[in-house]
Design an enzyme around this catalytic site. Structure first.
Site, PDB file in Angstrom:
ATOM      1  N   ARG A   1     -40.686  29.447  17.317  1.00  0.00           N
ATOM      2  CA  ARG A   1     -40.520  28.442  16.603  1.00  0.00           C
ATOM      3  C   ARG A   1     -41.841  27.707  15.919  1.00  0.00           C
ATOM      4  NH1 ARG A   1     -36.672  23.795  19.247  1.00  0.00           N
ATOM      5  NH2 ARG A   1     -37.796  22.591  17.924  1.00  0.00           N
TER       6      ARG A   1
ATOM      7  N   ARG B   1     -31.270  10.646  16.849  1.00  0.00           N
ATOM      8  CA  ARG B   1     -32.780  10.545  17.310  1.00  0.00           C
ATOM      9  C   ARG B   1     -33.235   9.231  16.570  1.00  0.00           C
ATOM     10  NH1 ARG B   1     -33.662  16.267  17.310  1.00  0.00           N
ATOM     11  NH2 ARG B   1     -36.104  16.683  17.768  1.00  0.00           N
TER      12      ARG B   1
ATOM     13  N   ARG C   1     -44.511  15.711  16.605  1.00  0.00           N
ATOM     14  CA  ARG C   1     -42.916  15.622  17.221  1.00  0.00           C
ATOM     15  C   ARG C   1     -42.757  14.327  18.119  1.00  0.00           C
ATOM     16  NH1 ARG C   1     -41.805  21.392  18.600  1.00  0.00           N
ATOM     17  NH2 ARG C   1     -39.774  20.455  19.242  1.00  0.00           N
TER      18      ARG C   1
ATOM     19  N   LYS D   1     -33.744  19.682  27.123  1.00  0.00           N
ATOM     20  CA  LYS D   1     -32.323  19.201  26.855  1.00  0.00           C
ATOM     21  C   LYS D   1     -31.685  20.518  26.356  1.00  0.00           C
ATOM     22  CE  LYS D   1     -33.813  16.699  23.159  1.00  0.00           C
ATOM     23  NZ  LYS D   1     -35.388  16.870  23.152  1.00  0.00           N
TER      24      LYS D   1
ATOM     25  N   ARG E   1     -42.990  27.901  25.823  1.00  0.00           N
ATOM     26  CA  ARG E   1     -41.835  28.213  25.230  1.00  0.00           C
ATOM     27  C   ARG E   1     -42.277  29.466  24.165  1.00  0.00           C
ATOM     28  NH1 ARG E   1     -37.839  23.938  23.552  1.00  0.00           N
ATOM     29  NH2 ARG E   1     -39.019  23.156  21.855  1.00  0.00           N
TER      30      ARG E   1
HETATM   31  P1  AMP Z   1     -35.131  20.190  18.015  1.00  0.00           P
HETATM   32  O1  AMP Z   1     -34.834  21.647  17.929  1.00  0.00           O
HETATM   33  O2  AMP Z   1     -34.146  19.260  18.461  1.00  0.00           O
HETATM   34  O3  AMP Z   1     -36.462  20.159  18.529  1.00  0.00           O
HETATM   35  O4  AMP Z   1     -35.180  19.766  16.261  1.00  0.00           O
HETATM   36  C1  AMP Z   1     -36.103  20.727  15.446  1.00  0.00           C
HETATM   37  C2  AMP Z   1     -36.369  19.702  14.413  1.00  0.00           C
HETATM   38  O5  AMP Z   1     -35.430  19.585  13.467  1.00  0.00           O
HETATM   39  C3  AMP Z   1     -36.860  18.370  14.437  1.00  0.00           C
HETATM   40  O6  AMP Z   1     -38.536  18.407  14.808  1.00  0.00           O
HETATM   41  C4  AMP Z   1     -36.766  17.362  13.082  1.00  0.00           C
HETATM   42  O7  AMP Z   1     -37.382  17.833  12.165  1.00  0.00           O
HETATM   43  C5  AMP Z   1     -35.110  18.114  12.968  1.00  0.00           C
HETATM   44  N1  AMP Z   1     -34.433  17.368  13.384  1.00  0.00           N
HETATM   45  C6  AMP Z   1     -33.510  17.701  14.694  1.00  0.00           C
HETATM   46  N2  AMP Z   1     -32.487  16.965  15.024  1.00  0.00           N
HETATM   47  C7  AMP Z   1     -32.693  15.700  14.053  1.00  0.00           C
HETATM   48  C8  AMP Z   1     -32.260  14.596  13.952  1.00  0.00           C
HETATM   49  N3  AMP Z   1     -31.173  14.199  14.770  1.00  0.00           N
HETATM   50  N4  AMP Z   1     -32.413  13.742  13.028  1.00  0.00           N
HETATM   51  C9  AMP Z   1     -33.402  14.192  12.310  1.00  0.00           C
HETATM   52  N5  AMP Z   1     -34.458  15.257  12.386  1.00  0.00           N
HETATM   53  C10 AMP Z   1     -33.649  16.304  13.172  1.00  0.00           C
END
Ligand code: AMP
Length: 194
Positions: A139, A88, A150, A14, A127
């Site tokens: 990360r 989400r 996740r 994404k 990554r």
């Molecule tokens: P991402 O970079 O999208 O993989 O997000 C990293 C982490 O941020 C996730 O594993 C969640 O802990 C938190 N996070 C990101 N976006 C959301 C969302 N829309 N709702 C809840 N937690 C989020």
């Protein structure tokens, strides 16, 4: 001008596709993950509160992420918004619909990157390795252990959005396992049709 959601599990691509759309179409990427990481690294109160949840691979509360998106929507995006990693949960999806309606904006497509779970953990590890090789920050949640949490969160809370948007006739499914350029071409096709 189109406002789109990129939907798919962690590691589906994404972020990569969103970055390309920003460069090529002047769209604005709204990644709640990036916003939360930024809050964490700048040491805000909210950032401190969410750090542990993120590192463990859990979901941050709906109210926090909805608040972040609401703030960013105020700025507008002539080229359209790309929602990346948001919504989400079903609650976030309903909140997004409300926010867009209030601003007189449409949701033009929900693009699901359909991927094979088994390939995902490999992508995540890559990554982390690539970031390490470039001397960039790795990360903390890009480990096989946290990745599994996740992925579970994705199936439990986020995958129901596939049905939600399908029922609204917004869902467009594309093959996220194809080469990066082929994925970009498939996204372009959806955008140019609309
Ligand atoms: P991402 O970079 O999208 O993989 O997000 C990293 C982490 O941020 C996730 O594993 C969640 O802990 C938190 N996070 C990101 N976006 C959301 C969302 N829309 N709702 C809840 N937690 C989020």
């Amino acid at each position: 001008m189109a406002n789109i959601i990129l939907l798919g599990p962690p590691g589906a691509g994404k972020g990569t596709q969103a970055e390309r759309l920003v460069k090529e179409r002047g769209m604005v990427q709204l990644s709640t993950g990036d916003m939360l990481r930024e809050a964490k690294s700048s040491g805000t109160e909210m950032g401190k509160r969410v750090a542990a949840v993120m590192e463990a691979g859990g979901l941050v509360t709906d109210d926090i992420v909805i608040g972040l998106i609401e703030e960013k929507l105020q700025k507008g995006a002539p080229g359209g918004f790309i929602f990346d990693g948001f919504p989400r949960t079903l609650k976030q999806a309903d909140a997004l619909a409300d926010l867009l309606a209030r601003k007189g904006l449409s949701l033009d497509a929900v693009i699901e990157l359909v991927v094979d779970d088994k390939a995902l953990v490999g992508r995540i590890v890559k990554r982390a390795d690539d970031a390490r090789a470039k001397g960039l920050a790795v990360r903390k949640d890009d480990t096989p252990e946290v990745f599994e949490v996740r992925l579970r969160e994705y199936y439990k809370n986020t995958a129901p959005l596939i049905g939600y948007y399908w029922a609204k006739k917004s869902l467009q499914q594309i093959d996220g396992m194809a080469e990066m350029d082929a994925v970009s071409a498939a996204i372009a096709k959806v955008l140019d049709k609309g």
